[in-house]
Design a protein around this motif. Structure first.
Motif, short mmCIF file in Angstrom:
data_model
loop_
_atom_site.label_atom_id
_atom_site.label_comp_id
_atom_site.label_asym_id
_atom_site.label_seq_id
_atom_site.Cartn_x
_atom_site.Cartn_y
_atom_site.Cartn_z
N ASP A 103 0.84 -1.20 0.00
CA ASP A 103 0.00 0.00 0.00
C ASP A 103 0.87 1.25 0.00
O ASP A 103 2.02 1.24 0.45
CB ASP A 103 -0.95 -0.01 1.21
N VAL A 104 0.32 2.34 -0.50
CA VAL A 104 1.00 3.63 -0.53
C VAL A 104 0.42 4.47 0.60
O VAL A 104 -0.78 4.73 0.63
CB VAL A 104 0.79 4.35 -1.87
N SER A 105 1.28 4.86 1.54
CA SER A 105 0.79 5.71 2.64
C SER A 105 1.92 6.59 3.11
O SER A 105 2.27 7.56 2.43
CB SER A 105 0.21 4.85 3.77
N HIS A 106 2.54 6.28 4.22
CA HIS A 106 3.54 7.14 4.84
C HIS A 106 4.78 7.26 3.95
O HIS A 106 5.48 6.29 3.69
CB HIS A 106 3.92 6.59 6.20
N GLY A 107 5.03 8.48 3.50
CA GLY A 107 6.16 8.72 2.62
C GLY A 107 5.80 8.74 1.15
O GLY A 107 6.60 9.15 0.32
N GLY A 108 4.61 8.25 0.79
CA GLY A 108 4.15 8.30 -0.58
C GLY A 108 4.68 7.18 -1.46
O GLY A 108 5.26 6.19 -0.98
N VAL A 109 4.49 7.34 -2.77
CA VAL A 109 4.88 6.32 -3.74
C VAL A 109 6.39 6.07 -3.69
O VAL A 109 6.84 4.93 -3.79
CB VAL A 109 4.45 6.73 -5.17
N GLY A 110 7.17 7.14 -3.52
CA GLY A 110 8.62 6.97 -3.52
C GLY A 110 9.08 6.02 -2.43
O GLY A 110 9.86 5.10 -2.68
N SER B 222 3.09 12.47 -2.02
CA SER B 222 1.72 12.55 -1.55
C SER B 222 1.34 11.25 -0.83
O SER B 222 1.68 10.15 -1.28
CB SER B 222 0.75 12.77 -2.72
N GLU B 223 0.65 11.39 0.29
CA GLU B 223 0.29 10.21 1.09
C GLU B 223 -1.20 9.87 0.94
O GLU B 223 -1.81 9.29 1.86
CB GLU B 223 0.68 10.44 2.55
N LEU B 224 -1.76 10.20 -0.20
CA LEU B 224 -3.14 9.82 -0.49
C LEU B 224 -3.32 8.31 -0.30
O LEU B 224 -2.67 7.51 -0.97
CB LEU B 224 -3.48 10.19 -1.94
#
Length: 705
Positions: free
Chosen positions: A604-611, A640-642
């Motif tokens: 999943d993408v959350s804390h820190g974003g995609v990178g 972004s942490e979307l």
């Protein structure tokens, strides 16, 4: 301890006389914010708590949901925040013990723990002291009792410097025939105090947890912190199993806040009954304890059972077999809740008035102001490297390697992935567990941040191929008497309730912890959510790359930067990201993709974003060649942490697109055997070897070791 003047007047009116010292203390504890939820209960009706799978909802020691027709899960969460500041080791340890006993009181066997921990800035010595002590307390207690700690979260934020949060959830297994509740069944049944002897530790713990922490709390409030004995708890776990096996328990409640007085009065009140209790019959650890001490001490590893008169000898025999104490202290009645001591009546009050008579608070609230747009100009590579090493996004291996996460032989996915996966073999199903919150999100936007917390935990469960079954929450806030603080708390309640409803995930229980203020100010509103999901079987993709597939981003390509660790580290403000309009569709799509045989990794993408998500997937044997293209700023693409998004490694991209329907899918690139992360964004290519990533992400371990 003292009863407030307004509460004193209500008690006098109800009793028709002045309360005794023991009654005043009992009312003061049971009517505290910690026990009565006086400021929060008016808001909690926002939660949907029903579904076809819910067997027991809010109000008992733990909730119960059906995994299938024959197997139930119990699920609960508790906080031990103030005690963990005063005494990190014992405060955290007894938090584990308490939530495990909540599980026992339902007749269940505990199978998994999840801890969500929040501390001040990691660079501060005091934060590290609290962090190390709390982790040691959790690991010591959990390891000794043989219940695996399988997942959780850790966050650092300056708002927790004077008031850390320790939230612990527990999952247990039971079936319909073994299920016990905290509702007294029949007048004439005996009340049995079972387990450790009663001492003076933890006196006034409920009222202590309902006040702001003072500057001298670490010394002055230490007597209010309980001291745990995990070896006695392990014996209690096994003894409870025998009692339930032999159908000796009619109802049960663990002794936590307000001790014997709290547990016994709540148990009989829930059944519309009363009790006659002789406090002198309680087995005691210390000499010359008085009635108030016996009634309110929060000594650990104790249960109160309702037992048929003819079964008391059998219960005592089980206690003797496990070298535990056992006292028949009284019986269930149809009258008042009455306690006597040395021939004197020290408590005589209606049980329901004690347990449920506290008046609710009508408090003012002020909503937080929207964030302006003030984005930093940064060097992408430097920002990326800062995020990889930041304690909020760095590896938490230092924490979970101290926990025995495999005891019991049920752990199918170890800590370090998006969620844990526990094998419930009797049902042939896997149970995914995720727990946590992000104070950066809810500090920036309480309502939207809480919605994001719910969506992220559901996404974590979906990454294991499971679909959310139920949730419990631990709602942490500051002093509710401050309108801005209460406004933030109202925001997290509404946001969490709205998103859980949109996800069709009932919130079946929880805990509220307010007055988390200290000399450094209030904490950020913190809505820890623990979610369980279920799936057929126990297999699931991990976050590590296989090294031979296509990388897809399932969900929106990017969002704004509000609430991100990037802005927290580099300055600036932004609006919170706009969450998906149909979050349940996104979560269901991700669960479907995770279960495809051609899916080899999901994160999943959350804390820190995609990178950061991409960096976390790289191993020594598998790398990434990715390109982020579009109209957004490069830092939005990367940081972004979307929530509601996941990176998927697949050998069949077409199958993923077909499975997700209208959910957006973006091809990011490919995985390979290079062991290197290469990301091109905004005309710049960032490239890091797996060793460099591991070195950066090991920041916590290097610092503390």
């Amino acid at each position: 301890m003292s009863l407030s003047p307004s509460d004193h007047d209500l008690v006098v009116s109800e009793l028709g006389r002045e309360p005794t010292p023991a009654e005043a203390a009992l009312f003061e504890n049971l009517w505290s914010e910690h026990c009565a939820y006086r400021s929060s209960r008016p808001l909690l009706s926002a939660f949907d708590s029903e579904s076809d799978d819910v067997v027991v909802g809010p109000g008992d020691d733990a909730a119960v949901v059906a995994l299938d027709d024959d197997t139930y899960l119990t699920f609960g969460i508790e906080s031990h925040n103030h005690p963990s500041y005063v005494d990190p080791f014992d405060g955290a340890a007894t938090g584990v013990g308490g939530i495990v006993r909540d599980t026992l009181s339902m007749g269940a066997y505990p199978v998994a723990l999840a801890d969500s921990l929040y501390f001040g800035d990691f660079d501060r010595e005091h934060s590290q002291y609290l962090f190390e002590g709390v982790v040691e307390g959790i690991s010591h207690y959990g390891n000794c009792i043989g219940v695996p700690t399988v997942t959780g979260s850790v966050a650092f934020h300056d708002g927790y410097e004077g008031n850390p949060l320790v939230n612990v959830a527990c999952v247990g297994v039971v079936d319909e025939e073994r299920l016990v509740t905290a509702e007294a069944q029949e007048a004439g049944n005996k009340l049995v105090l079972f387990g450790n002897a009663t001492g003076r530790d933890g006196l006034g713990g409920a009222s202590f947890a309902s006040e702001d922490l003072a500057e001298d709390a670490e010394t002055e409030d230490r007597p209010a912190v309980q001291v745990g004995d995990p070896y006695a708890e392990k014996l209690l776990i096994e003894a409870n199993e025998r009692l339930v096996d032999e159908s000796l328990v009619q109802s049960a409640r663990d002794l936590g806040a307000a001790g014997l007085g709290g547990a016994s009065s709540e148990l009989v009140a829930k059944g519309g009954k009363g009790a006659d209790i002789e406090l002198g019959r309680v087995h005691q650890r210390e000499p010359k304890m008085n009635a108030l001490e016996i009634l309110l001490a929060e000594s650990q590893e104790r249960m109160v059972y309702e037992v048929r008169p003819e079964d008391t000898e059998a219960v005592a025999a089980v206690a003797d077999r496990f070298d535990l104490g056992c006292s028949v202290i009284g019986e269930v009645t149809d009258g008042n809740y009455v306690c006597t001591f040395e021939g004197e009546t020290v408590v005589d009050a209606p049980a329901e008035y004690l347990a449920d008579g506290a008046p609710m608070n009508n408090l003012d609230s002020v909503e937080s102001e929207p964030r302006t747009h003030d984005l930093p100009e940064t060097d992408l590579a430097a920002a990326f490297e800062t995020l990889l090493a930041h304690p909020n996004t760095a590896s938490k291996e230092w924490v979970y390697r101290q926990y025995d996460h495999e005891v019991g032989n049920r752990t199918a996915k170890r800590p370090g992935d998006d969620a844990a996966l526990v094998a419930i073999r009797d049902a042939g199903r896997g149970v995914a567990i995720s727990s946590g919150a992000d104070p950066n999100w809810t500090d920036a936007a309480p309502y939207e941040g809480a919605r994001a917390v719910a969506l992220e935990n559901a996404t974590n469960v979906a990454a294991m191929g499971a679909r959310p079954l139920a949730a419990v929450d631990c709602l942490n806030g500051g002093n509710p008497e401050k309108p801005d603080v209460y406004g933030g708390f109202r925001g997290i309640v509404d946001g969490l309730a709205e998103m859980c409803s949109a996800l069709d995930t009932p919130v079946v229980g929880g805990n509220v912890s307010l007055y988390n203020d200290s000399a450094t100010g209030p904490i950020a509103p913190t809505p820890t959510l623990a979610v369980v999901g279920s799936k057929e079987g126990y297999d699931a993709p991990g976050t590590d790359l296989a090294g031979d597939g296509t990388l897809l981003l399932v969900g929106e390509q990017s969002g704004t930067l509000g609430g991100s660790q990037y802005l927290a580290s580099h300055g600036g403000t932004d609006a919170f990201p706009t969450l998906p309009e149909e979050p349940a569709t996104v979560v269901d799509a991700l669960a479907t993709v995770a279960n495809q045989s051609t899916t080899t990794a999901v994160h999943d993408v959350s804390h820190g974003g995609v990178g950061v998500a991409l960096a976390e997937m790289v191993t020594d044997d598998a790398g990434i060649d990715a390109t982020l293209d579009g109209d957004a700023r490069p830092d939005e693409f990367l940081f972004s942490e979307l929530p509601g998004r996941a990176v998927v490694e697949t050998t069949d991209p077409g199958a993923v697109r077909e499975a997700v329907g209208d959910v957006p899918v973006t091809e990011l690139g490919t995985s390979d055997r290079s062991g290197t992360l290469s990301v091109s964004v905004g005309g710049e290519t960032l490239e890091y070897a797996s060793e460099t990533i591991a070195e950066a992400r090991g920041h916590i371990t290097r610092t503390l070791d």
